[in-house]
Enzyme design. Sequence first.
Site, PDB file in Angstrom:
ATOM      1  N   CYS A   1      -2.217   2.844   9.212  1.00  0.00           N
ATOM      2  CA  CYS A   1      -3.222   1.875   8.773  1.00  0.00           C
ATOM      3  C   CYS A   1      -4.372   1.755   9.759  1.00  0.00           C
ATOM      4  O   CYS A   1      -5.485   1.398   9.381  1.00  0.00           O
ATOM      5  CB  CYS A   1      -2.620   0.479   8.644  1.00  0.00           C
ATOM      6  SG  CYS A   1      -1.233   0.331   7.563  1.00  0.00           S
TER       7      CYS A   1
ATOM      8  N   HIS B   1       0.883  -1.176   0.000  1.00  0.00           N
ATOM      9  CA  HIS B   1       0.000   0.000   0.000  1.00  0.00           C
ATOM     10  C   HIS B   1       0.916   1.220   0.000  1.00  0.00           C
ATOM     11  O   HIS B   1       1.958   1.195   0.679  1.00  0.00           O
ATOM     12  CB  HIS B   1      -0.851   0.078   1.283  1.00  0.00           C
ATOM     13  CG  HIS B   1      -2.060  -0.795   1.300  1.00  0.00           C
ATOM     14  ND1 HIS B   1      -2.460  -1.487   2.429  1.00  0.00           N
ATOM     15  CD2 HIS B   1      -2.985  -1.059   0.343  1.00  0.00           C
ATOM     16  CE1 HIS B   1      -3.570  -2.153   2.165  1.00  0.00           C
ATOM     17  NE2 HIS B   1      -3.909  -1.921   0.906  1.00  0.00           N
TER      18      HIS B   1
HETATM   19  N1  ARG Z   1      -3.565  -7.171   6.694  1.00  0.00           N
HETATM   20  C1  ARG Z   1      -3.996  -5.973   6.039  1.00  0.00           C
HETATM   21  C2  ARG Z   1      -3.955  -6.181   4.536  1.00  0.00           C
HETATM   22  O1  ARG Z   1      -3.087  -6.853   4.061  1.00  0.00           O
HETATM   23  C3  ARG Z   1      -3.160  -4.806   6.464  1.00  0.00           C
HETATM   24  C4  ARG Z   1      -3.640  -3.493   5.922  1.00  0.00           C
HETATM   25  C5  ARG Z   1      -2.748  -2.356   6.254  1.00  0.00           C
HETATM   26  N2  ARG Z   1      -3.333  -1.141   5.871  1.00  0.00           N
HETATM   27  C6  ARG Z   1      -2.697  -0.139   5.261  1.00  0.00           C
HETATM   28  N3  ARG Z   1      -3.349   0.959   5.062  1.00  0.00           N
HETATM   29  N4  ARG Z   1      -1.473  -0.252   4.807  1.00  0.00           N
HETATM   30  O2  ARG Z   1      -4.776  -5.662   3.811  1.00  0.00           O
END
Ligand code: ARG
Length: 260
Positions: free
Chosen positions: A254, A158
């Site tokens: 996050c 992300h």
């Molecule tokens: N386990 C989640 C996923 O893989 C973590 C999300 C983290 N969120 C972020 N905004 N980076 O989607």
Amino acid sequence: MSAPDYFEVFYAINPWMKTETPVNQELAMSQWQKLKVALKTRAGAKISLVKPVQGLPDLVFTANAAFVHGDRAILAHFKNEERRPEEAYFRSRLEDLGYSLIEPPVPFEGAGDALVYDGRLVLAGYRQRTEVSAHQLISLTFDLPVLSLELHTEHFYHVDTCLCPLDGGHLLYYPGAFDEYGLKVIEANVPEEKRLTVTAQEARNFACNAVQVGRFVFLNQPSARLTEALRRRGFEVVGLDLSEFLKAGGSAKCLTLRLS
Ligand code: ARG
């Protein structure tokens, strides 16, 4: 934010997630509470909550709920089946909060993959989770230029795991997460004195997954070097331990979605 009542790692959709590594749920709850209290008491943030839902462990990562701008929001449409049931809960909570919502026709993971820089443009990630055509939807909906940055490593899946716009046009980022062209795009749009890069080790500690409110920057276990670099730019660093959430590939940013 959404409390980690049902937070655990029972599926793996990014390389940080190992289903065999247990999450300490009590510790996760106390780390999350500390983040919430710090945001409130240090920075005066007002927190709205989404009710936790059993079976949806990643609902704690509210950054992915939507991209919110003004009184409208583009909802998430998760790439992975495992997270798709979260969409309805985020939709109903954002509706309650009064946002008009737009549903993207392609995978798009909200503020995890789209961040406003300097109030004037959006830095958006694609390839791992978000389809690049979602960037066009952001641009057309909000009449903002969007710079599309390809995320070329699986660990930094992300854009908010490797890049963090800060007030005053500062930009914290990890160069190793972008390709040469992405770095050129960043360099062409962010003046050199405003760029603050982090090392591979800091990046693995989720240094770029920071939340800034006013002069405070909240992040997981900041290095002395980064704390000092941010201080020189006028920010006060609030270090937190978010070890349990790192096991799911997330950290401070996050765990929050900025609403205003
Ligand atoms: N386990 C989640 C996923 O893989 C973590 C999300 C983290 N969120 C972020 N905004 N980076 O989607």
